[in-house]
Design a protein around this motif. Structure first.
Motif, PDB file in Angstrom:
ATOM      1  N   ILE A  37       0.828  -1.206   0.000  1.00 29.80           N
ATOM      2  CA  ILE A  37       0.000   0.000   0.000  1.00 29.80           C
ATOM      3  C   ILE A  37       0.863   1.256   0.000  1.00 29.80           C
ATOM      4  N   LYS A  38       1.918   1.264   0.792  1.00 26.99           N
ATOM      5  CA  LYS A  38       2.809   2.427   0.802  1.00 26.99           C
ATOM      6  C   LYS A  38       3.383   2.673  -0.589  1.00 26.99           C
ATOM      7  N   SER A  39       3.774   1.604  -1.259  1.00 31.90           N
ATOM      8  CA  SER A  39       4.328   1.735  -2.604  1.00 31.90           C
ATOM      9  C   SER A  39       3.277   2.246  -3.589  1.00 31.90           C
ATOM     10  N   LEU A  40       2.064   1.716  -3.489  1.00 31.69           N
ATOM     11  CA  LEU A  40       0.993   2.135  -4.397  1.00 31.69           C
ATOM     12  C   LEU A  40       0.545   3.574  -4.144  1.00 31.69           C
ATOM     13  N   MET A  41       0.554   3.991  -2.893  1.00 30.55           N
ATOM     14  CA  MET A  41       0.087   5.348  -2.556  1.00 30.55           C
ATOM     15  C   MET A  41       0.973   6.434  -3.160  1.00 30.55           C
ATOM     16  N   VAL A  42       2.249   6.158  -3.317  1.00 31.16           N
ATOM     17  CA  VAL A  42       3.156   7.168  -3.867  1.00 31.16           C
ATOM     18  C   VAL A  42       3.307   7.051  -5.378  1.00 31.16           C
ATOM     19  N   ASN A  43       2.699   6.020  -5.970  1.00 33.45           N
ATOM     20  CA  ASN A  43       2.798   5.808  -7.409  1.00 33.45           C
ATOM     21  C   ASN A  43       1.749   6.660  -8.120  1.00 33.45           C
ATOM     22  N   THR A  44       2.214   7.542  -8.992  1.00 33.68           N
ATOM     23  CA  THR A  44       1.306   8.454  -9.693  1.00 33.68           C
ATOM     24  C   THR A  44       0.494   7.755 -10.785  1.00 33.68           C
ATOM     25  N   ASN A  45       0.865   6.524 -11.148  1.00 32.57           N
ATOM     26  CA  ASN A  45       0.126   5.781 -12.169  1.00 32.57           C
ATOM     27  C   ASN A  45      -1.100   5.066 -11.614  1.00 32.57           C
ATOM     28  N   VAL A  46      -1.241   5.056 -10.293  1.00 33.48           N
ATOM     29  CA  VAL A  46      -2.360   4.358  -9.658  1.00 33.48           C
ATOM     30  C   VAL A  46      -3.596   5.243  -9.713  1.00 33.48           C
ATOM     31  N   ASP A  47      -4.705   4.662 -10.109  1.00 29.95           N
ATOM     32  CA  ASP A  47      -5.988   5.367 -10.191  1.00 29.95           C
ATOM     33  C   ASP A  47      -6.308   6.011  -8.847  1.00 29.95           C
ATOM     34  N   GLY A  48      -6.657   7.280  -8.868  1.00 28.45           N
ATOM     35  CA  GLY A  48      -6.964   8.019  -7.641  1.00 28.45           C
ATOM     36  C   GLY A  48      -8.121   7.418  -6.860  1.00 28.45           C
ATOM     37  N   ASN A  49      -9.057   6.763  -7.553  1.00 30.74           N
ATOM     38  CA  ASN A  49     -10.206   6.166  -6.881  1.00 30.74           C
ATOM     39  C   ASN A  49      -9.814   5.010  -5.963  1.00 30.74           C
ATOM     40  N   ILE A  50      -8.711   4.359  -6.284  1.00 29.48           N
ATOM     41  CA  ILE A  50      -8.310   3.207  -5.482  1.00 29.48           C
ATOM     42  C   ILE A  50      -7.587   3.658  -4.201  1.00 29.48           C
TER      43      ILE A  50
END
Length: 92
Positions: A37-50
């Motif tokens: 989750i920490k990795s995904l939260m800082v990834n700008t490619n991850v959909d904001g809705n998630i």
């Protein structure tokens, strides 16, 4: 080779799905969820809705790490686990 954010989301979904189905988990799984989750939260490619879902799952993971009864923790959160798996599936 690092996991892509798609792979990370799928891994997250798999862990949550397994916990929901098997009604068991480990502290190591919760710690892995937190790292994902920490990795995904800082990834700008991850959909904001998630990201709002990720915050809820992160809280669930922290509570799991500190839970005295992991099986009870999962049972208490069965409805949420099912919802998260479905919601995350829509974005993966």
């Amino acid at each position: 080779m690092p996991l892509s954010h798609h792979d990370q989301v799928n891994l997250l979904k798999d862990i949550l799905s397994n916990q929901q189905t098997d009604c068991c988990g480990s502290v190591a799984e919760y710690q892995q969820l937190e790292r994902l989750i920490k990795s995904l939260m800082v990834n700008t490619n991850v959909d904001g809705n998630i990201k709002s879902i990720l915050q809820d799952v992160y809280q669930y993971s922290q509570n799991g790490v500190n839970a005295s009864d992991l099986e009870q923790h999962i049972q208490t959160n069965q409805g949420q686990l099912s919802q998260w798996v479905n919601d995350i599936g829509q974005f993966s």
